[in-house]
Each structure stands twice: as C-alpha cells, then as structure tokens.
Enzyme design. Sequence first.
Site, mmCIF file in Angstrom:
data_model
loop_
_atom_site.group_PDB
_atom_site.id
_atom_site.type_symbol
_atom_site.label_atom_id
_atom_site.label_comp_id
_atom_site.label_asym_id
_atom_site.label_seq_id
_atom_site.Cartn_x
_atom_site.Cartn_y
_atom_site.Cartn_z
ATOM 1 N N THR A 101 40.202 35.017 42.769
ATOM 2 C CA THR A 101 40.229 36.583 42.682
ATOM 3 C C THR A 101 39.007 36.636 41.229
ATOM 4 O OG1 THR A 101 42.414 36.760 43.439
ATOM 5 C CG2 THR A 101 41.515 38.311 42.114
ATOM 6 N N LYS A 176 40.603 42.398 47.475
ATOM 7 C CA LYS A 176 41.740 41.829 46.825
ATOM 8 C C LYS A 176 42.204 42.743 45.723
ATOM 9 C CE LYS A 176 44.525 38.507 45.567
ATOM 10 N NZ LYS A 176 44.140 37.245 45.182
ATOM 11 N N LYS A 244 44.836 39.105 34.499
ATOM 12 C CA LYS A 244 43.420 39.138 34.646
ATOM 13 C C LYS A 244 43.207 39.897 35.928
ATOM 14 C CE LYS A 244 41.966 35.931 37.227
ATOM 15 N NZ LYS A 244 41.669 35.844 38.746
#
Length: 296
Positions: A101, A176, A244
């Site tokens: 990701t 995502k 993150k």
Amino acid sequence: MITSDNTVVGFIGLGVMGKSMAGHILKSGYPLVVYTRTKDKAEELLEKGAEWADSPKEVAKKANIIITIVGYPSDVEEVYLGEKGIIHHAREGSYLIDMTTSTPTLAVKIYNEAKKKGLKALDAPVSGGDIGARDGKLSIMVGGEYEDFLAVEPILSLLGTNIVYQGSAGSGQHTKMCNQIAIASNMIGVCEAMAYAEKAGLNPKNVLKSIASGAAGSWSLSNLAPRMIEGDFEPGFYIKHFIKDMNIALEEAEKIGLEAPGLSLAKSLYSRLAEKGEENSGTQALYKYYNGEETV
C-alpha cells in the site's frame, strides 16, 4: 502465456502477509527467488525450494515477474528506483507488481520509469490481512495497462479470489485508499460495539453471533472482534502501517478536495495508541482504548 515453465517469480518482502503469499507461488510450482531484509524470515521458504537473492538487484536479474510487498512508500521507492533497484536491473519485458500500500503518485512514477526501460509495471495493493494471505483469498486491486493485468492474472489468482482491474497506473492505490478509509471508521464502530456489549453485561461472543451476519456485518467484525474478545492483539496488520495508510489517504483526500472527518478521527486514535507503544500491535488493539487496558 505465463506458465511455470517460462516464468521465474521474484518476491521481495516476507512480512506478515508476504511470506504466505510467496508460499502459495512456490507451492504452485513456479521457481521462486526471494529477498527480504532479514534472511531468517526466508528460511522456511528456502527449505521448501526457494532461491535466495542478496538484493532487489539480484532478484531483478533472475526473475521475469517481480512482486514486492514492503513497508512504506520510501521502501518502495528504494526497491524500484534506487541505484540497486529493480527498474535499473530487470530484464526487458519483465512484469513488476507492487502489492505494497503506497501512494498513487509513486505508482505512476514507477510505471513511467519502467516503461522507459521496456518493463511492465502494475500497482496491485491487497486487502485481507494475514488471514487472507494465509488462505490465498486476498482482495487485489490493480492499476496499470489492462493487457499487462491479463498477462499476470494467473499469478495473482494464486494469491487472491477477488481480483479487479481498476484502471490506469495509480488506480490500484487509489482503490486501496477507499478500502482503508472504509476500514478506519468501521474499526471505531467495531471496537465501540464490543466495548458496549461488555459494559452492558452481555456475552460479547453471543453478541457477535447476532450482529456479525446482519446489517452490521463486516470483515473486521467477523475476523478481528473475536481476537479483541480473546485479548489477542498480535498483528495481522500493524498499527504503524495502518497509520501510514491513513496519512496517505488524508493527503490524497486533501488533493481532491474531500473532507474526511471519520478518517481523521481514526488516525488520531491510532496515533495516540502508537505513542503509547502499540505501533507493532494489530489494528484490533484499538479496543484497548475502550476497555481500559491502555490509557490514551
């Protein structure tokens, strides 16, 4: 056509999910070359027949399909664009599949740099955590050229059951972000529901039996709430990596002019957990905020 006879798969990153994913590829009969920063993590795969490489550069020289799933965008950039990175050393015509990701912007940059070298790059982040990786049932969201997606779909099908082409380079990463935004607010709801059940004097396991298959149902409720109840906060997905992801999503939301208050709240709660030393716990550790185990 990609087969085990004409393909060597390189796999970089053997963490919570990557090790299982690489294992599925090896089990399916494809020659496998692996690299990860800590070689001990590769021992099980090496014992089963995988070949070790000392760097991403060496993986790029030996494989014609290279899959990466590493920690942060900075790691992705180093692995692909660094002096000893994949793009500088991969053979022309090779397929590069980043399943980390990462940022849509970086995905586009990798795609453009790869194209200059005659390489085919796809961004293909995944969802499903350690369970999905273990069972080969990940959701995989793919950006890049459609014909490149079709070419590597047989490999992706070893890793997931819900594989969807989303569009041009960066589209997989944007998708995502949609996934992580949905999870972020949902995790707050799941934790609050379980905490409410406990404080109301109910049996949380029985509550799950009633609500997990109803309108409140979600992957997090079915798979992570049982871990919360059992006090299992081992990572299927690290809090530090979720933070993150949420930071990336907040930055991208700002770029497109979208206010995301639910995401902002979730990020603030997880950041407070990380400050208290929970960064290496699983995302279900947000439950500690509600049940009094962790003062945040």
